[in-house]
Write a protein that holds these residues in place. Structure first.
Motif, PDB file in Angstrom:
ATOM      1  N   SER A  47      -9.943  13.932 -13.480  1.00  0.00           N
ATOM      2  CA  SER A  47      -9.244  13.053 -14.418  1.00  0.00           C
ATOM      3  C   SER A  47      -9.074  11.657 -13.831  1.00  0.00           C
ATOM      4  N   ILE A  48      -8.651  11.589 -12.563  1.00  0.00           N
ATOM      5  CA  ILE A  48      -8.455  10.296 -11.912  1.00  0.00           C
ATOM      6  C   ILE A  48      -9.789   9.574 -11.752  1.00  0.00           C
ATOM      7  N   GLU A  49     -10.847  10.310 -11.413  1.00  0.00           N
ATOM      8  CA  GLU A  49     -12.176   9.712 -11.297  1.00  0.00           C
ATOM      9  C   GLU A  49     -12.582   9.052 -12.620  1.00  0.00           C
ATOM     10  N   GLU A  50     -12.341   9.737 -13.731  1.00  0.00           N
ATOM     11  CA  GLU A  50     -12.699   9.205 -15.054  1.00  0.00           C
ATOM     12  C   GLU A  50     -11.895   7.956 -15.387  1.00  0.00           C
ATOM     13  N   ILE A  51     -10.622   7.937 -14.967  1.00  0.00           N
ATOM     14  CA  ILE A  51      -9.779   6.765 -15.223  1.00  0.00           C
ATOM     15  C   ILE A  51     -10.286   5.563 -14.429  1.00  0.00           C
TER      16      ILE A  51
END
Length: 317
Positions: free
Chosen positions: A261-265
């Motif tokens: 999720s953080i990677e996508e953000i």
């Protein structure tokens, strides 16, 4: 409401020299998403450090007959520095290439900035309260994605939500850097990291002058945005300090790990800042999920520090 300007450059103006000046002014090239006829290039300036930009400055280059036209635009929610940079852009183009310009103030008249320069604290607190204090009205400010590109791309709510992503990533990055500096001061492995640092002459001058600490200089050698790289950085301090595992666990019933999720953000942040691309699927509900993801990620890392270094995490703030 927005702030618009147009520079009309003389015949024979070098397009390449114009692009070089735009690059020097800090603009980044963005995709011409609407395939607007006559547009030679689209650029975007956005200062994400120190809470300076709220909306940035849009710049488009056109060709009309034998003249090159440069159009700049800042949205109504602009910061002091956004409008200041727009004035600077107009002036530099006029000074370097001559020609004429016009703004909403009139022909050859710069925008009037009749306000005091805000402190970084003021700007930061404005951003912090931005999500809940917005007053987005009108039919085009829809809360949900319609699937109609010309409506969604112009939706100020979606633009506003995308605008907050760089600040969330910057806050995440700042927390990790500060944590790394604290651990670096007390780790047994610090000498090895310093030997590998390869400080520049400017770094050494700043350290010698007392402008920054040696730990602060070292931390700038590392990236602290993507979770995988963050985990690798902390492993350099201590091989057993495992950040990857706590971030790789999913949240509640979600299958997607927090790590992903953080990677996508971070990808969203890079697309918005470097390409001017906007994700119109980020409605208010999704933005609050993104904020919650960062909150959970920081708490998990803090708890990991507590368990590894044998202290009780405090949340009296």
């Amino acid at each position: 409401m927005s702030f618009n300007s147009e520079n009309i450059l003389p015949e024979g103006t070098s397009y390449n020299k114009l692009i070089n000046l735009i690059d020097l002014l800090g603009y980044t090239k963005q995709r011409n998403q609407f395939k607007s006829e006559g547009v030679l290039g689209s650029y975007f300036w956005y200062e994400h450090k120190n809470y300076r930009s709220y909306v940035g400055v849009e710049l488009n280059i056109y060709k009309e007959n034998s003249n090159i036209l440069v159009h700049t635009r800042t949205r109504a929610g602009r910061s002091y520095w956004d409008l200041e940079h727009q004035n600077k852009t107009i002036k530099y183009i006029k000074d370097y290439f001559k020609g004429s310009f016009s703004t909403d103030e009139g022909k050859n008249r710069y925008f009037i900035i009749d306000e005091n320069v805000p402190t970084e604290l003021e700007a930061g607190l404005f951003i912090a309260s931005y999500l809940d204090s917005r007053n987005l009205k009108g039919d085009i400010s829809r809360e949900e994605y319609t699937g109609i590109s010309f409506i969604d791309d112009l939706n100020p709510r979606f633009f506003s939500n995308n605008l907050l992503i760089p600040y969330l990533v910057a806050t995440w990055e700042d927390y990790l850097k500060k944590s790394f500096i604290v651990l670096l001061k007390y780790t047994d492995n610090r000498d090895k990291l310093f030997k590998e640092a390869r400080f520049s002459v400017n770094n050494l001058k700043d350290i010698s002058a007392g402008n920054i600490s040696i730990e602060e200089a070292l931390v700038e050698k590392f990236s602290f945005q993507r979770p995988r790289i963050v985990a690798e950085n902390f492993k350099k301090l201590d091989e057993k300090l495992d950040i990857f595992t706590v971030l790789n666990k999913p949240i509640s019933n979600r299958k997607n790990p927090l790590f992903n999720s953080i990677e996508e953000i971070v990808d969203l942040r890079n697309t918005f800042v470097h390409e001017g691309g906007m994700d119109v699927s980020i409605n208010d509900k999704k933005l609050k999920v993104i904020i919650k993801d960062f909150e959970i990620a920081v708490n998990r890392i803090y708890d990991r520090f507590g368990s590894y270094y044998n202290f009780e995490p405090s949340r009296d703030f």
